[in-house]
Design a protein around this motif. Structure first.
Motif, PDB file in Angstrom:
ATOM      1  N   LYS A 140       2.978  11.439 -14.531  1.00 14.79           N
ATOM      2  CA  LYS A 140       3.100  12.676 -13.738  1.00 14.79           C
ATOM      3  C   LYS A 140       2.145  12.602 -12.561  1.00 14.79           C
ATOM      4  O   LYS A 140       1.034  12.076 -12.683  1.00 14.79           O
ATOM      5  N   ALA A 141       2.601  13.138 -11.407  1.00 13.56           N
ATOM      6  CA  ALA A 141       1.726  13.281 -10.240  1.00 13.56           C
ATOM      7  C   ALA A 141       1.154  14.687 -10.311  1.00 13.56           C
ATOM      8  O   ALA A 141       1.917  15.653 -10.414  1.00 13.56           O
ATOM      9  N   VAL A 142      -0.173  14.801 -10.295  1.00 13.36           N
ATOM     10  CA  VAL A 142      -0.808  16.113 -10.467  1.00 13.36           C
ATOM     11  C   VAL A 142      -1.946  16.358  -9.485  1.00 13.36           C
ATOM     12  O   VAL A 142      -2.603  15.428  -9.010  1.00 13.36           O
ATOM     13  N   MET A 199       3.142   6.605  -0.616  1.00 16.59           N
ATOM     14  CA  MET A 199       2.639   7.366   0.536  1.00 16.59           C
ATOM     15  C   MET A 199       1.434   6.688   1.185  1.00 16.59           C
ATOM     16  O   MET A 199       1.377   6.544   2.407  1.00 16.59           O
ATOM     17  N   SER A 200       0.476   6.248   0.377  1.00 17.94           N
ATOM     18  CA  SER A 200      -0.705   5.587   0.946  1.00 17.94           C
ATOM     19  C   SER A 200      -0.336   4.269   1.620  1.00 17.94           C
ATOM     20  O   SER A 200      -0.962   3.877   2.607  1.00 17.94           O
ATOM     21  N   LEU A 201       0.690   3.608   1.094  1.00 18.17           N
ATOM     22  CA  LEU A 201       1.097   2.349   1.729  1.00 18.17           C
ATOM     23  C   LEU A 201       1.725   2.625   3.090  1.00 18.17           C
ATOM     24  O   LEU A 201       1.559   1.856   4.025  1.00 18.17           O
ATOM     25  N   SER A 229      -2.576  10.811  -2.262  1.00 14.72           N
ATOM     26  CA  SER A 229      -2.327  12.241  -2.054  1.00 14.72           C
ATOM     27  C   SER A 229      -2.386  13.049  -3.346  1.00 14.72           C
ATOM     28  O   SER A 229      -2.350  14.276  -3.316  1.00 14.72           O
ATOM     29  N   ALA A 230      -2.416  12.364  -4.488  1.00 16.26           N
ATOM     30  CA  ALA A 230      -2.411  13.057  -5.781  1.00 16.26           C
ATOM     31  C   ALA A 230      -2.937  12.102  -6.848  1.00 16.26           C
ATOM     32  O   ALA A 230      -3.109  10.903  -6.587  1.00 16.26           O
ATOM     33  N   ASN A 231      -3.196  12.640  -8.017  1.00 17.52           N
ATOM     34  CA  ASN A 231      -3.500  11.796  -9.185  1.00 17.52           C
ATOM     35  C   ASN A 231      -2.183  11.472  -9.854  1.00 17.52           C
ATOM     36  O   ASN A 231      -1.275  12.300  -9.868  1.00 17.52           O
TER      37      ASN A 231
HETATM   38  P1  CMP Z   1       0.299   8.168  -2.977  1.00 16.36           P
HETATM   39  O1  CMP Z   1      -0.206   9.257  -2.111  1.00 16.36           O
HETATM   40  O2  CMP Z   1       0.076   6.771  -2.524  1.00 16.36           O
HETATM   41  O3  CMP Z   1      -0.328   8.350  -4.446  1.00 16.36           O
HETATM   42  C1  CMP Z   1       0.047   9.507  -5.184  1.00 16.36           C
HETATM   43  C2  CMP Z   1       1.546   9.500  -5.313  1.00 16.36           C
HETATM   44  O4  CMP Z   1       2.117  10.633  -5.942  1.00 16.36           O
HETATM   45  C3  CMP Z   1       2.192   9.534  -3.921  1.00 16.36           C
HETATM   46  O5  CMP Z   1       1.880   8.361  -3.224  1.00 16.36           O
HETATM   47  C4  CMP Z   1       3.635   9.781  -4.290  1.00 16.36           C
HETATM   48  O6  CMP Z   1       4.237   8.609  -4.783  1.00 16.36           O
HETATM   49  C5  CMP Z   1       3.445  10.764  -5.444  1.00 16.36           C
HETATM   50  N1  CMP Z   1       3.608  12.154  -4.932  1.00 16.36           N
HETATM   51  C6  CMP Z   1       2.716  12.925  -4.296  1.00 16.36           C
HETATM   52  N2  CMP Z   1       3.239  14.126  -3.980  1.00 16.36           N
HETATM   53  C7  CMP Z   1       4.508  14.116  -4.429  1.00 16.36           C
HETATM   54  C8  CMP Z   1       5.575  15.063  -4.417  1.00 16.36           C
HETATM   55  N3  CMP Z   1       5.439  16.276  -3.896  1.00 16.36           N
HETATM   56  N4  CMP Z   1       6.764  14.687  -4.972  1.00 16.36           N
HETATM   57  C9  CMP Z   1       6.929  13.462  -5.531  1.00 16.36           C
HETATM   58  N5  CMP Z   1       5.943  12.533  -5.575  1.00 16.36           N
HETATM   59  C10 CMP Z   1       4.752  12.855  -5.035  1.00 16.36           C
END
Ligand code: CMP
Length: 235
Positions: A66-68, A91-93, A100-102
């Motif tokens: 899960k992205a949290v 996203m970071s790539l 942007s998230a855990n």
């Molecule tokens: P990254 O920012 O590299 O690492 C955290 C990841 O969480 C991000 O890439 C996306 O793959 C995923 N992520 C972040 N926000 C969302 C979102 N709103 N919906 C789906 N995936 C997300």
């Protein structure tokens, strides 16, 4: 975390199921498979940490993640769940900014990772992956827009209903009387997806059940046709 050489046959099969790689030919799939590393994480392990530099893309082979984000009081907000065949960490790539998230493993998970250099080389050679990635990012933005709209416009019961309807569309099985979800999220997970407390989700589920709209038994939940019709009519 462990690192091991990938098993190419299984990996090529898995990659074919990943939306952004679906258009690749055999050569493209082989190219990717050769660049990937296997990684395993136990349940609850942190795979990606908010604000850290991000240097790889992950593809889920087994388990869920899960992205949290965490609110000030530690309240968890679930942005998305990733199942086998789905990816995260792009996203970071793409924008060269910190994560942007855990991302946390929900169960013991097996993932494949692709480092930045390989990702960029692959994108440069395979335009179809770049276009498919844009389509997937649009899909995710649409979903995020819907969540923002729902937060403002719908009450908690309707938000819980929508989550169940979306899950039914993605992973439900037709059953007698409705659509069956075999492995529904926990009440706490649903609460974190719709921005409310576990108690409120619990109340909404038992009210729905009392009204004959769904049946719950452990992790299984049967969404009755009447419930799904109501939710469709409301949207
Ligand atoms: P990254 O920012 O590299 O690492 C955290 C990841 O969480 C991000 O890439 C996306 O793959 C995923 N992520 C972040 N926000 C969302 C979102 N709103 N919906 C789906 N995936 C997300």
């Amino acid at each position: 975390m462990s690192l091991a050489a990938p098993h190419h046959t299984n990996l090529a099969e898995l990659l074919r199921r990943v939306a952004i790689f679906a258009e690749l030919d055999e050569e493209g799939l082989r190219d990717l498979a050769a660049r990937m590393q296997t990684r395993t994480f136990p349940a609850q392990a942190v795979i990606v940490t908010l604000e850290e530099p991000g240097e790889s893309l992950f593809i889920v082979a087994e388990g869920r993640a899960k992205a949290v984000l965490y609110g000030e009081s530690g309240r968890e907000i679930i942005l998305s769940m990733f199942r086998p065949g789905e990816f995260f960490g792009e996203m970071s790539l793409l924008d060269h900014r910190p994560r942007s998230a855990n991302v946390i493993a929900l169960e013991d998970a097996k993932l494949y990772s692709l480092d930045r250099r390989s990702f960029e080389q692959h994108l440069a050679r395979h335009r179809q992956t770049a276009l498919a990635m844009l389509a997937e990012l649009s899909r995710r933005l649409r979903k995020a827009d819907e969540v923002i709209g729902n937060l403002a416009l719908l009450d908690v019961y309707a938000r819980v209903g929508r989550i169940l309807r979306d899950l039914a569309k993605e992973q439900g099985e037709q059953a007698e009387g409705g659509v069956l979800l075999r492995n529904r999220p926990t009440q706490q997970e649903m609460a974190s997806m719709v921005g409310t407390s576990r108690e409120t989700v619990s109340r909404a589920l038992s009210d729905f059940a009392k009204r004959g709209l769904l049946d719950i038994s452990g992790r299984k939940i049967l969404l009755r046709w009447a419930f799904l019709r109501q939710l469709d009519d409301a949207s």
